[in-house]
Design an enzyme around this catalytic site. Structure first.
Site, PDB file in Angstrom:
ATOM      1  CE  LYS A  25      -1.856   1.517   4.149  1.00  0.00           C
ATOM      2  NZ  LYS A  25      -1.434   2.843   4.508  1.00  0.00           N
ATOM      3  CG  ASN A  26       2.166   2.701   3.342  1.00  0.00           C
ATOM      4  OD1 ASN A  26       0.938   2.923   3.225  1.00  0.00           O
ATOM      5  ND2 ASN A  26       2.461   2.432   4.782  1.00  0.00           N
ATOM      6  NE  ARG A  97      -3.189  12.089   7.822  1.00  0.00           N
ATOM      7  CZ  ARG A  97      -2.056  12.779   7.206  1.00  0.00           C
ATOM      8  NH1 ARG A  97      -1.242  11.889   7.058  1.00  0.00           N
ATOM      9  NH2 ARG A  97      -1.419  14.002   7.755  1.00  0.00           N
ATOM     10  CB  CYS A 121      -5.786  10.282  11.191  1.00  0.00           C
ATOM     11  SG  CYS A 121      -4.319   9.641  11.671  1.00  0.00           S
ATOM     12  NE  ARG A 126      -0.393   9.921   9.742  1.00  0.00           N
ATOM     13  CZ  ARG A 126      -0.709   9.122   9.190  1.00  0.00           C
ATOM     14  NH1 ARG A 126      -1.743   8.398   9.054  1.00  0.00           N
ATOM     15  NH2 ARG A 126       0.015   8.564   7.949  1.00  0.00           N
ATOM     16  N   PRO A 127       0.739  16.342  11.351  1.00  0.00           N
ATOM     17  CG  PRO A 127       2.333  17.507  12.549  1.00  0.00           C
ATOM     18  CD  PRO A 127       1.602  16.187  12.685  1.00  0.00           C
ATOM     19  CB  VAL A 128       1.454  18.347   5.963  1.00  0.00           C
ATOM     20  CG1 VAL A 128       0.655  17.019   5.917  1.00  0.00           C
ATOM     21  CG2 VAL A 128       0.675  19.580   6.021  1.00  0.00           C
ATOM     22  CG  ASP A 129       5.289  20.509  10.645  1.00  0.00           C
ATOM     23  OD1 ASP A 129       4.820  19.394  10.480  1.00  0.00           O
ATOM     24  OD2 ASP A 129       6.024  20.800  11.557  1.00  0.00           O
ATOM     25  CG  ASP A 309       2.949   1.367   9.815  1.00  0.00           C
ATOM     26  OD1 ASP A 309       1.929   2.070  10.330  1.00  0.00           O
ATOM     27  OD2 ASP A 309       2.938   1.683   8.450  1.00  0.00           O
ATOM     28  CB  ILE A 331       6.240   6.568  15.011  1.00  0.00           C
ATOM     29  CG1 ILE A 331       7.679   5.400  14.725  1.00  0.00           C
ATOM     30  CG2 ILE A 331       6.024   7.531  13.637  1.00  0.00           C
ATOM     31  CD1 ILE A 331       9.002   6.301  14.463  1.00  0.00           C
ATOM     32  NE  ARG A 401      -7.532   4.461   5.217  1.00  0.00           N
ATOM     33  CZ  ARG A 401      -7.207   5.329   6.096  1.00  0.00           C
ATOM     34  NH1 ARG A 401      -7.644   5.537   7.289  1.00  0.00           N
ATOM     35  NH2 ARG A 401      -5.880   5.658   5.962  1.00  0.00           N
TER      36      ARG A 401
END
Ligand code: EPU
Length: 420
Positions: A25-26, A97, A121, A126-129, A309, A331, A401
């Site tokens: 998936k990733n 996301r 979530c 889960r920032p995207v900075d 995970d 994490i 998912r």
């Protein structure tokens, strides 16, 4: 619809046989965003049939990309006829996301993007900075509102990017941004997850210039054009880990096919430490277990260390291991949500911040439990498989998912699991 569906599991069966692991998936998610970078036709093999993949494909379709997915043989035909100037609507972007990973490709290809904010979530904020700061360093003008990321640039320029912490999709986004930017980009503290190697290998085939694959420093020399290429997605190490952990817990002997053992070494070593036997064959991994396990300690860390995970799945089997196990999650700040559900099944777990202490109880008892994210869901299934009696696992929309044909694969191995 999986939203309302649940599993009924009758625990106690051992798992035996062979399981084929799907594509990662990733890996397919960032690679789909890579296709924005080059016009033409692509054929992808080993593509997992997951709702996350379908949702990202829907997002891409707003930019002009067309596709047809042959689910029966996991082949995806994708065509980029030239990216248009459209943006994907909020309701589509927010379904995954990973729409954030289109940002680097869109900026370097057409110079603008408006994406709705992926937001937090269940497993953390889960920032995207890191993504945003890196793209700004490459010359993008980015405005953030509560709901949208508005980004523009007059062509991205190579830059020195130093990530404060390892970020998987941050690294992937910047790789996509840099391969067609002007000049050289150096990414320090780049994440080293195998899925990043898969993306880089595809990009090299497409004509990108990238040095340092598999290391923490990537040097990327931007090129003007890239050509499309066909690609087979690597096996999903987390799906493989999930099955390996399940067998260790239930007992039995299962051969895992379609995954690179090097990608799950940290997990296999921990399973051995708990008493499972592992055999690495030419193209497969055999996991053998009596089902009786010893306790241990794990700390989640970026690759090649133990992955976050697989933390919840591992906790499931530690619930019944002899002795006390300690699990530290470094994490994500909120990835112990499975604990309360395990407790409903009789587990003895206490948490303090990011540390969980699990006192093995010998046997879990069936109960009704609900998942909050993909991995918590597969962990609850494992708990159901090793528990005495019947377990109902709710919220399968999370499972779908990230896992394809999960119950079918488990049934083939001897589990008693039904979707209702
Ligand atoms: N972080 C920031 N700012 C950023 C980006 C990340 O503070 O801009 C923080 C995160 O909050 C987190 C840490 O850095 O605490 C690491 O996050 P990372 O960016 O590496 O996570 P991600 O790229 O969003 C990917 C996987 C996750 C997996 C993590 C960690 C994909 C599509 N997702 O997420 O997969 O847990 O890396 O390995 O690759 C899953 O498959 O179930 C899953 C959640």
């Amino acid at each position: 619809m999986s939203q309302m569906e649940h599993f009924i599991i009758e625990g106690g069966n051992q798992l035996n046989g062979t399981v084929h692991i799907d594509g990662a998936k990733n890996s397919i998610l960032p690679i789909l965003c890579t296709t924005i970078l080059a016009e033409g036709d692509y054929i992808f093999g080993n593509v997992p049939d997951l709702t996350d993949v379908q949702n990202l494909l829907r997002t891409l379709s707003y930019f002009g990309i067309t596709y047809s997915f042959e689910k029966h043989n996991n082949i995806l035909f994708l065509s980029n006829p030239g990216i248009n100037d459209e943006d994907a609507p909020q309701k589509v972007v927010q379904k995954t996301r990973m729409s954030i990973m289109t940002l680097g490709s869109l900026l370097t290809t057409r110079g603008h993007a408006k994406l709705s904010f992926p937001g937090g979530c269940a497993i953390g904020t889960r920032p995207v900075d890191f993504h945003v700061e890196a793209l700004r360093k490459m010359g993008a003008d980015i405005l953030l509102t509560d709901t949208y990321i508005h980004a523009h640039c007059e062509g991205l320029k190579g830059a020195e990017i130093k990530f404060l912490h390892s970020t998987v999709t941050g690294t992937q986004n910047i790789i996509n941004a840099a391969v067609r930017a002007e000049g050289e980009t150096v990414i320090y503290n780049a994440a080293m997850e195998p899925e990043i190697g898969d993306q880089i290998n595809l990009l090299l085939k497409m004509g990108a210039k990238i040095d340092g694959r598999g290391t923490g420093t990537l040097v990327i020399e931007g090129v003007k054009y890239l050509a499309p290429a066909n690609w087979r997605i690597i096996g999903d190490r987390i799906e493989a880990a999930t099955f390996a952990i399940a067998v260790a817990g239930t007992g039995g002997e299962v051969e895992l096919k379609g995954v690179n053992p090097d990608h799950i070494e940290s997990i296999l070593l921990m399973l051995m430490a708990c008493g499972a036997e592992i055999e690495i064959k030419d193209r497969s991994i055999v996991v053998k277990s009596s089902g009786r396990l010893d306790s241990t300690g794990i700390t989640t860390l970026p690759f090649p260390r133990f992955p976050t995970d697989a933390q919840a799945q591992f906790m499931a089997i530690m619930c019944k291991a002899a002795g006390i196990s300690i699990i530290e999650e470094t994490i994500f700040e909120n990835r112990f949500q499975q604990v309360e559900e395990f407790q409903k099944m009789g587990a003895n777990i206490t948490t303090k911040g990011r540390v969980a202490t699990i006192r093995g109880v010998g046997e879990l008892k069936g109960a009704t439990v609900s998942a909050t994210d993909i991995r918590a869901c597969s962990a609850l299934v494992i708990a159901g498989l090793i528990a005495e009696g019947e377990t109902e696992v709710r919220n399968l929309k999370y499972l779908d998912r990230g896992y394809s044909k999960f119950e079918e694969k488990l049934t083939n191995l001897g589990a008693n699991i039904k979707r209702k």
